[in-house]
Motif scaffolding. Structure first.
Motif, short mmCIF file in Angstrom:
data_model
loop_
_atom_site.label_atom_id
_atom_site.label_comp_id
_atom_site.label_asym_id
_atom_site.label_seq_id
_atom_site.Cartn_x
_atom_site.Cartn_y
_atom_site.Cartn_z
N SER A 1 42.76 41.87 44.23
CA SER A 1 43.27 40.64 44.85
C SER A 1 43.72 40.89 46.28
O SER A 1 43.53 40.05 47.17
N GLY B 1 47.66 31.86 34.52
CA GLY B 1 47.25 32.08 35.90
C GLY B 1 47.64 30.96 36.83
O GLY B 1 48.36 31.17 37.81
N PHE B 2 47.20 29.75 36.49
CA PHE B 2 47.37 28.64 37.42
C PHE B 2 48.72 27.95 37.32
O PHE B 2 49.13 27.27 38.27
N PHE C 1 50.92 29.96 39.60
CA PHE C 1 50.25 29.85 40.90
C PHE C 1 50.60 28.53 41.59
O PHE C 1 51.00 28.50 42.76
N MET D 1 49.75 38.66 34.91
CA MET D 1 49.02 37.53 35.47
C MET D 1 49.97 36.47 35.99
O MET D 1 49.76 35.90 37.07
N GLY E 1 50.04 35.73 39.81
CA GLY E 1 49.64 34.35 40.12
C GLY E 1 50.70 33.62 40.93
O GLY E 1 50.38 32.92 41.90
N LEU F 1 50.65 34.99 44.48
CA LEU F 1 49.50 34.47 45.24
C LEU F 1 49.75 33.03 45.68
O LEU F 1 49.39 32.64 46.79
N GLY F 2 50.36 32.24 44.78
CA GLY F 2 50.66 30.85 45.12
C GLY F 2 51.62 30.73 46.29
O GLY F 2 51.37 29.98 47.25
N CYS G 1 43.20 34.64 42.77
CA CYS G 1 43.81 34.21 41.49
C CYS G 1 42.75 34.16 40.39
O CYS G 1 42.98 34.63 39.27
N THR H 1 41.70 37.76 39.51
CA THR H 1 42.77 38.43 38.76
C THR H 1 42.81 37.96 37.33
O THR H 1 43.00 38.75 36.39
N MET H 2 42.61 36.66 37.12
CA MET H 2 42.53 36.10 35.76
C MET H 2 41.39 36.75 34.99
O MET H 2 41.54 37.12 33.82
#
Length: 423
Positions: free
Chosen positions: A183, A328-329, A332, A369, A373, A376-377, A413, A416-417
């Motif tokens: 990432s 993940g999201f 994020f 994760m 995540g 990253l967000g 992201c 990574t997931m």
């Protein structure tokens, strides 16, 4: 009905966090509000008491932050930064990804995203701009490297995963090492692509009033000092990988204290001053980092009381695919809208990660994760404190910086997931 009210409270909480009201106050009050609606006013208070007893987390976090303050007062961090920056002047077209990856590496020692942004950005951003790189790209390069702290076994988010997954710091870091490295590389080189597409990789000229004086040549790097910030990490890795078996018994706090002594012997800064700054860092870590963790757990306590936690877990058990996407999201998106990589990750890892086995996942995978995540967000969030610092140093808009980081963080992201949850 209670769940509907809980969702409204959560939306209000996110709105207030986006508006940058005090994070701990918002999380604490939201937790209390949900508990009162559920008729369980003691739930958040019990969560508060439970959080105060998280001795394993407490020991790791405060020692890391205390060590970071010692690195600052002894200027060992400055020597490390300058030792890594000098080769960048020869990087040529790779200056953009190289700057991000250097920041990524430095962030393993200077674990605060805002602190790392200020320390590295104050030197690297003017250097990149003087090399003709657009200010928004220069600022984005630095902030895109501020989640390398997940490589540090003593980092707060790693400590939380260790506690929830009943694992060890080195095992957690080793588990997400490849995914995190991938990432970081994606974030770094995506900025190079964005810069080339927007023609912002060269040709920028600094205004006369912002001309940069080249001070790097005047700074004499002491490589012994530059090594000191890396000593605790080296000790933990060598011990836990059984390279030096006698070091295996070292706790994170022990490694940090050894690092403090190394800083004294190398720099000869007054021991009284070092002691004062170490405990200053300890106090700050409790008030800021651990304070957010405590209030996030109060928030989770409110969610639990109102039934949101049970509803979320039941939905994930019914459809394991939702669990993977949510891990993940979910953090994020929270990182983007709140500008914080801590609150969302802590809440998720305390609520959902302990049930990872029911979704067919390992707690270490799901926990990492969620933490990565969320980081990253917030790295593409225009309201993140560190991003605002970088934008200010570059003299540009936070939104312009966030837009340039966004493609890389989104791709990172997804990758990574894939590496952590779909292996």
């Amino acid at each position: 009905m209670l769940i509907f009210i809980g969702c409204i409270i959560i939306l209000i909480t996110i709105y207030l966090l986006v508006k940058q009201y005090e994070t701990r106050m918002i999380l604490f009050c939201a937790g209390v509000a949900m508990a009162l609606v559920a008729g369980e006013p003691m739930a958040p208070l019990k969560a508060f008491s439970h959080a105060m007893l998280e001795s394993k987390l407490f020991e790791a976090i405060i020692s890391v932050m205390g060590f970071a303050m010692v690195m600052k007062v002894t200027e060992c961090d400055k020597h490390l930064i300058n030792a890594l920056i000098k080769p960048l002047k020869k990087a040529g077209p790779l200056l953009i990804p190289a700057s991000t990856l250097v920041t990524f590496f430095i962030n393993t020692s200077i674990t605060s995203s805002a602190g790392c942004s200020a320390a590295v950005g104050s030197i690297l951003i003017p250097l990149m701009m003087a090399a003709g790189i657009h200010p928004a790209i220069a600022a984005a390069c630095i902030y895109a490297g501020t989640y390398g702290a997940m490589f540090n076994p003593g980092y707060a988010q790693v400590a939380i995963i260790v506690n929830v997954a009943k694992s060890t710091p080195i095992d957690v870091v080793a588990n997400h090492f490849s995914a995190l490295l991938a990432s970081g590389i994606i974030g770094a080189f995506s900025l190079l692509v964005v810069a080339y597409l927007k023609k912002e990789n060269k040709g920028y000229e600094l205004p006369g009033d912002r001309a940069v004086e080249d001070t790097l040549g005047n700074f004499k790097v002491n490589y012994l000092r530059a090594i000191v910030p890396l000593v605790p990490i080296a000790l933990l890795v060598l011990g836990n990988m059984n390279v030096i078996p006698v070091l295996k018994q070292l706790a994170i706090s022990h490694a940090m204290i050894i690092g403090v002594f190394c800083a004294f012997f190398v720099t000869r800064v007054s021991p009284a001053k070092i002691s004062k700054e170490f405990w200053h860092g300890v106090g700050d870590s409790f008030g800021h980092v651990f304070g957010i963790i405590i209030c996030a757990l109060v928030f989770v306590g409110g969610m639990d009381a109102i039934g949101l936690v049970k509803a979320l877990i039941n939905a994930m058990i019914s459809n394991p695919a939702i669990a993977k996407v949510s891990a993940g999201f979910g953090p994020f998106i929270l990182g983007i809208v709140t500008g914080s990589g801590d609150a969302g990750a802590v809440a998720f890892n305390k609520v959902v990660t302990p049930e990872a086995a029911q979704f067919g996942l390992l707690p270490t995978d799901m926990g990492s994760m969620a933490a990565i995540g969320a980081a990253l967000g917030r790295t593409m969030s225009p309201v993140a404190g560190g991003l605002i610092i970088c934008a200010t140093l570059a003299g540009t808009s936070p939104m312009e910086v966030a837009k340039r980081n966004a493609p890389g963080m989104f791709i990172a992201c997804i990758v990574t997931m894939g590496l952590l949850l779909y292996k």
